[in-house]
Design a protein around this motif. Sequence first.
Motif, PDB file in Angstrom:
ATOM      1  N   ARG A  87       0.827  -1.209   0.000  1.00  0.00           N
ATOM      2  CA  ARG A  87       0.000   0.000   0.000  1.00  0.00           C
ATOM      3  C   ARG A  87       0.863   1.262   0.000  1.00  0.00           C
ATOM      4  NH1 ARG A  87      -2.628  -3.035   3.937  1.00  0.00           N
ATOM      5  NH2 ARG A  87      -1.878  -1.633   5.595  1.00  0.00           N
ATOM      6  N   PHE A  88       1.971   1.233   0.751  1.00  0.00           N
ATOM      7  CA  PHE A  88       2.848   2.407   0.844  1.00  0.00           C
ATOM      8  C   PHE A  88       3.516   2.709  -0.501  1.00  0.00           C
ATOM      9  CE2 PHE A  88       7.030   4.279   1.782  1.00  0.00           C
ATOM     10  CZ  PHE A  88       6.617   5.428   2.436  1.00  0.00           C
ATOM     11  N   THR A  89       4.107   1.711  -1.112  1.00  0.00           N
ATOM     12  CA  THR A  89       4.765   1.946  -2.406  1.00  0.00           C
ATOM     13  C   THR A  89       3.752   2.232  -3.505  1.00  0.00           C
ATOM     14  OG1 THR A  89       4.765  -0.452  -2.806  1.00  0.00           O
ATOM     15  CG2 THR A  89       6.760   0.512  -1.829  1.00  0.00           C
ATOM     16  N   GLY A  90       2.568   1.654  -3.384  1.00  0.00           N
ATOM     17  CA  GLY A  90       1.535   1.913  -4.384  1.00  0.00           C
ATOM     18  C   GLY A  90       1.110   3.362  -4.392  1.00  0.00           C
ATOM     19  N   ARG A  91       0.998   3.998  -3.206  1.00  0.00           N
ATOM     20  CA  ARG A  91       0.615   5.408  -3.144  1.00  0.00           C
ATOM     21  C   ARG A  91       1.721   6.312  -3.691  1.00  0.00           C
ATOM     22  NH1 ARG A  91      -1.175   3.846   2.192  1.00  0.00           N
ATOM     23  NH2 ARG A  91      -3.457   3.663   2.263  1.00  0.00           N
ATOM     24  N   ILE A  92       2.970   5.880  -3.580  1.00  0.00           N
ATOM     25  CA  ILE A  92       4.088   6.711  -4.052  1.00  0.00           C
ATOM     26  C   ILE A  92       4.198   6.679  -5.572  1.00  0.00           C
ATOM     27  CG2 ILE A  92       6.613   6.961  -4.027  1.00  0.00           C
ATOM     28  CD1 ILE A  92       6.580   5.983  -1.149  1.00  0.00           C
ATOM     29  N   PHE A  93       4.077   5.503  -6.151  1.00  0.00           N
ATOM     30  CA  PHE A  93       4.379   5.368  -7.587  1.00  0.00           C
ATOM     31  C   PHE A  93       3.134   5.328  -8.484  1.00  0.00           C
ATOM     32  CE2 PHE A  93       8.039   3.454  -5.399  1.00  0.00           C
ATOM     33  CZ  PHE A  93       9.054   4.218  -5.947  1.00  0.00           C
ATOM     34  N   PHE A  94       1.958   5.191  -7.909  1.00  0.00           N
ATOM     35  CA  PHE A  94       0.764   5.061  -8.740  1.00  0.00           C
ATOM     36  C   PHE A  94      -0.315   6.049  -8.283  1.00  0.00           C
ATOM     37  CE2 PHE A  94       2.887   1.005  -9.150  1.00  0.00           C
ATOM     38  CZ  PHE A  94       2.754   0.709 -10.499  1.00  0.00           C
ATOM     39  N   LYS A  95      -1.005   6.594  -9.264  1.00  0.00           N
ATOM     40  CA  LYS A  95      -2.153   7.441  -8.963  1.00  0.00           C
ATOM     41  C   LYS A  95      -3.343   6.620  -8.480  1.00  0.00           C
ATOM     42  CE  LYS A  95      -0.962  10.720 -12.646  1.00  0.00           C
ATOM     43  NZ  LYS A  95      -1.450  11.340 -13.918  1.00  0.00           N
ATOM     44  N   ALA A  96      -3.493   5.441  -9.048  1.00  0.00           N
ATOM     45  CA  ALA A  96      -4.611   4.562  -8.688  1.00  0.00           C
ATOM     46  C   ALA A  96      -4.166   3.118  -8.843  1.00  0.00           C
ATOM     47  CB  ALA A  96      -5.825   4.848  -9.563  1.00  0.00           C
ATOM     48  N   LEU A  97      -4.686   2.260  -7.982  1.00  0.00           N
ATOM     49  CA  LEU A  97      -4.395   0.826  -8.013  1.00  0.00           C
ATOM     50  C   LEU A  97      -5.675   0.060  -7.716  1.00  0.00           C
ATOM     51  CD1 LEU A  97      -1.017   0.588  -6.043  1.00  0.00           C
ATOM     52  CD2 LEU A  97      -1.353  -0.027  -8.441  1.00  0.00           C
ATOM     53  N   TRP A  98      -5.892  -1.034  -8.389  1.00  0.00           N
ATOM     54  CA  TRP A  98      -7.031  -1.918  -8.098  1.00  0.00           C
ATOM     55  C   TRP A  98      -6.740  -3.312  -8.642  1.00  0.00           C
ATOM     56  CZ3 TRP A  98      -6.961   1.624 -11.995  1.00  0.00           C
ATOM     57  CH2 TRP A  98      -7.282   1.184 -13.286  1.00  0.00           C
ATOM     58  N   VAL A  99      -7.486  -4.274  -8.148  1.00  0.00           N
ATOM     59  CA  VAL A  99      -7.305  -5.681  -8.519  1.00  0.00           C
ATOM     60  C   VAL A  99      -8.632  -6.226  -9.014  1.00  0.00           C
ATOM     61  CG1 VAL A  99      -6.677  -8.002  -7.733  1.00  0.00           C
ATOM     62  CG2 VAL A  99      -5.449  -6.004  -6.845  1.00  0.00           C
ATOM     63  N   ASP A 100      -8.579  -6.907 -10.150  1.00  0.00           N
ATOM     64  CA  ASP A 100      -9.745  -7.620 -10.675  1.00  0.00           C
ATOM     65  C   ASP A 100      -9.557  -9.117 -10.445  1.00  0.00           C
ATOM     66  OD1 ASP A 100     -11.000  -5.323 -11.588  1.00  0.00           O
ATOM     67  OD2 ASP A 100     -10.053  -5.424 -13.572  1.00  0.00           O
ATOM     68  N   ILE A 101     -10.584  -9.756  -9.898  1.00  0.00           N
ATOM     69  CA  ILE A 101     -10.541 -11.209  -9.709  1.00  0.00           C
ATOM     70  C   ILE A 101     -11.117 -11.874 -10.953  1.00  0.00           C
ATOM     71  CG2 ILE A 101     -11.414 -13.140  -8.355  1.00  0.00           C
ATOM     72  CD1 ILE A 101     -11.390 -11.355  -5.926  1.00  0.00           C
ATOM     73  N   VAL A 102     -10.307 -12.717 -11.569  1.00  0.00           N
ATOM     74  CA  VAL A 102     -10.745 -13.428 -12.768  1.00  0.00           C
ATOM     75  C   VAL A 102     -11.540 -14.674 -12.390  1.00  0.00           C
ATOM     76  CG1 VAL A 102      -9.999 -14.563 -14.898  1.00  0.00           C
ATOM     77  CG2 VAL A 102      -8.772 -12.539 -14.050  1.00  0.00           C
ATOM     78  N   SER A 103     -11.027 -15.466 -11.473  1.00  0.00           N
ATOM     79  CA  SER A 103     -11.710 -16.711 -11.082  1.00  0.00           C
ATOM     80  C   SER A 103     -11.190 -17.178  -9.732  1.00  0.00           C
ATOM     81  CB  SER A 103     -11.505 -17.809 -12.138  1.00  0.00           C
ATOM     82  OG  SER A 103     -10.121 -18.067 -12.318  1.00  0.00           O
ATOM     83  N   ILE A 104     -12.035 -17.921  -9.031  1.00  0.00           N
ATOM     84  CA  ILE A 104     -11.690 -18.574  -7.763  1.00  0.00           C
ATOM     85  C   ILE A 104     -12.144 -20.025  -7.864  1.00  0.00           C
ATOM     86  CG2 ILE A 104     -11.998 -18.626  -5.263  1.00  0.00           C
ATOM     87  CD1 ILE A 104     -12.609 -15.686  -5.326  1.00  0.00           C
ATOM     88  N   TRP A 105     -11.265 -20.951  -7.537  1.00  0.00           N
ATOM     89  CA  TRP A 105     -11.654 -22.366  -7.582  1.00  0.00           C
ATOM     90  C   TRP A 105     -10.796 -23.162  -6.603  1.00  0.00           C
ATOM     91  CZ3 TRP A 105      -8.215 -20.149 -10.823  1.00  0.00           C
ATOM     92  CH2 TRP A 105      -7.048 -20.847 -11.152  1.00  0.00           C
ATOM     93  N   GLN A 106     -11.175 -24.422  -6.428  1.00  0.00           N
ATOM     94  CA  GLN A 106     -10.473 -25.329  -5.529  1.00  0.00           C
ATOM     95  C   GLN A 106     -10.010 -26.557  -6.310  1.00  0.00           C
ATOM     96  OE1 GLN A 106     -13.465 -25.244  -2.010  1.00  0.00           O
ATOM     97  NE2 GLN A 106     -11.471 -25.720  -1.129  1.00  0.00           N
ATOM     98  N   PRO A 107      -8.743 -26.643  -6.659  1.00  0.00           N
ATOM     99  CA  PRO A 107      -8.253 -27.858  -7.324  1.00  0.00           C
ATOM    100  C   PRO A 107      -8.196 -29.064  -6.395  1.00  0.00           C
ATOM    101  CG  PRO A 107      -6.448 -26.354  -6.868  1.00  0.00           C
ATOM    102  CD  PRO A 107      -7.709 -25.624  -6.520  1.00  0.00           C
ATOM    103  N   ALA A 108      -8.143 -28.807  -5.098  1.00  0.00           N
ATOM    104  CA  ALA A 108      -8.195 -29.859  -4.077  1.00  0.00           C
ATOM    105  C   ALA A 108      -8.958 -29.300  -2.887  1.00  0.00           C
ATOM    106  CB  ALA A 108      -6.792 -30.314  -3.679  1.00  0.00           C
ATOM    107  N   GLU A 109      -9.334 -30.197  -1.967  1.00  0.00           N
ATOM    108  CA  GLU A 109     -10.176 -29.757  -0.848  1.00  0.00           C
ATOM    109  C   GLU A 109      -9.460 -28.775   0.052  1.00  0.00           C
ATOM    110  OE1 GLU A 109     -11.954 -32.115   2.828  1.00  0.00           O
ATOM    111  OE2 GLU A 109     -13.014 -32.600   0.988  1.00  0.00           O
ATOM    112  N   ASN A 110      -8.128 -28.883   0.177  1.00  0.00           N
ATOM    113  CA  ASN A 110      -7.376 -28.011   1.082  1.00  0.00           C
ATOM    114  C   ASN A 110      -6.663 -26.884   0.343  1.00  0.00           C
ATOM    115  OD1 ASN A 110      -5.554 -29.745  -0.177  1.00  0.00           O
ATOM    116  ND2 ASN A 110      -4.098 -29.638   1.515  1.00  0.00           N
ATOM    117  N   LEU A 111      -7.068 -26.580  -0.886  1.00  0.00           N
ATOM    118  CA  LEU A 111      -6.434 -25.515  -1.673  1.00  0.00           C
ATOM    119  C   LEU A 111      -7.478 -24.537  -2.191  1.00  0.00           C
ATOM    120  CD1 LEU A 111      -3.834 -27.470  -3.871  1.00  0.00           C
ATOM    121  CD2 LEU A 111      -3.378 -26.157  -1.786  1.00  0.00           C
ATOM    122  N   ILE A 112      -7.103 -23.259  -2.207  1.00  0.00           N
ATOM    123  CA  ILE A 112      -7.895 -22.208  -2.846  1.00  0.00           C
ATOM    124  C   ILE A 112      -6.986 -21.506  -3.848  1.00  0.00           C
ATOM    125  CG2 ILE A 112      -9.205 -20.078  -2.535  1.00  0.00           C
ATOM    126  CD1 ILE A 112      -9.763 -20.925   0.330  1.00  0.00           C
TER     127      ILE A 112
END
Length: 210
Positions: free
Chosen positions: A143-168
């Motif tokens: 967050r600190f470096t993002g405010r210094i070098f970027f005017k705006a920052l955001w993240v888009d989630i493409v997909s969420i899945w579980q390849p195994a029961e104990n993994l995300i």
Amino acid sequence: MAQLLHLPDLAAARPPARRRGVAVAASGARVKQGEAGKRRVIRVADPVREGRLPVPPTPPLFAAPVTPSESPAASRRREEDEEERQRYYLNMGYAIRTLREELPDVLYKEPSFDIYRDDIVFKDPLNTFKGLENYKRIFWALRFTGRIFFKALWVDIVSIWQPAENLIMIRWIAHGIPRVPWDGLGRFDGASVYKLDKNGKIYEHKPRLI
């Protein structure tokens, strides 16, 4: 003169009448009707009634299957396993929901950390950090470096899945508008793998760019 003839006694010459009656068969016998209408008693052996064979017991109509009783220790262990499994799915669902809702704002807003274990390990291609406090410092540095070098920052989630029961696994795209005199837009495609323990808590996070 007329002569008297001596007639024989017809009543005496008639054969005696038979008594009509009903032949009663003894217990365990049957009565058979003959060709001339006579009744004959035929005895039939019945070993059960005569006591030579035991009478088999009559099974109940609705008999429940007999199952061995469960020991108290096994019953307690089974209940503990069921509670542990329910706790795992509850925490896993909460972790997936928290990541989906908070990851888009993670570059300018502090996320929740109750979905992680205290000894969480963060592994990127260059470094490894252990412990929840170090994990928090990583997000603070982003967050600190993002405010210094970027005017705006955001993240888009493409997909969420579980390849195994104990993994995300989460596929994401990070966008940033750098602080430069000309127009520009930075884009970083990546993925994160989160490992869950038996309680549904995250104990390892491995991000990578793709």
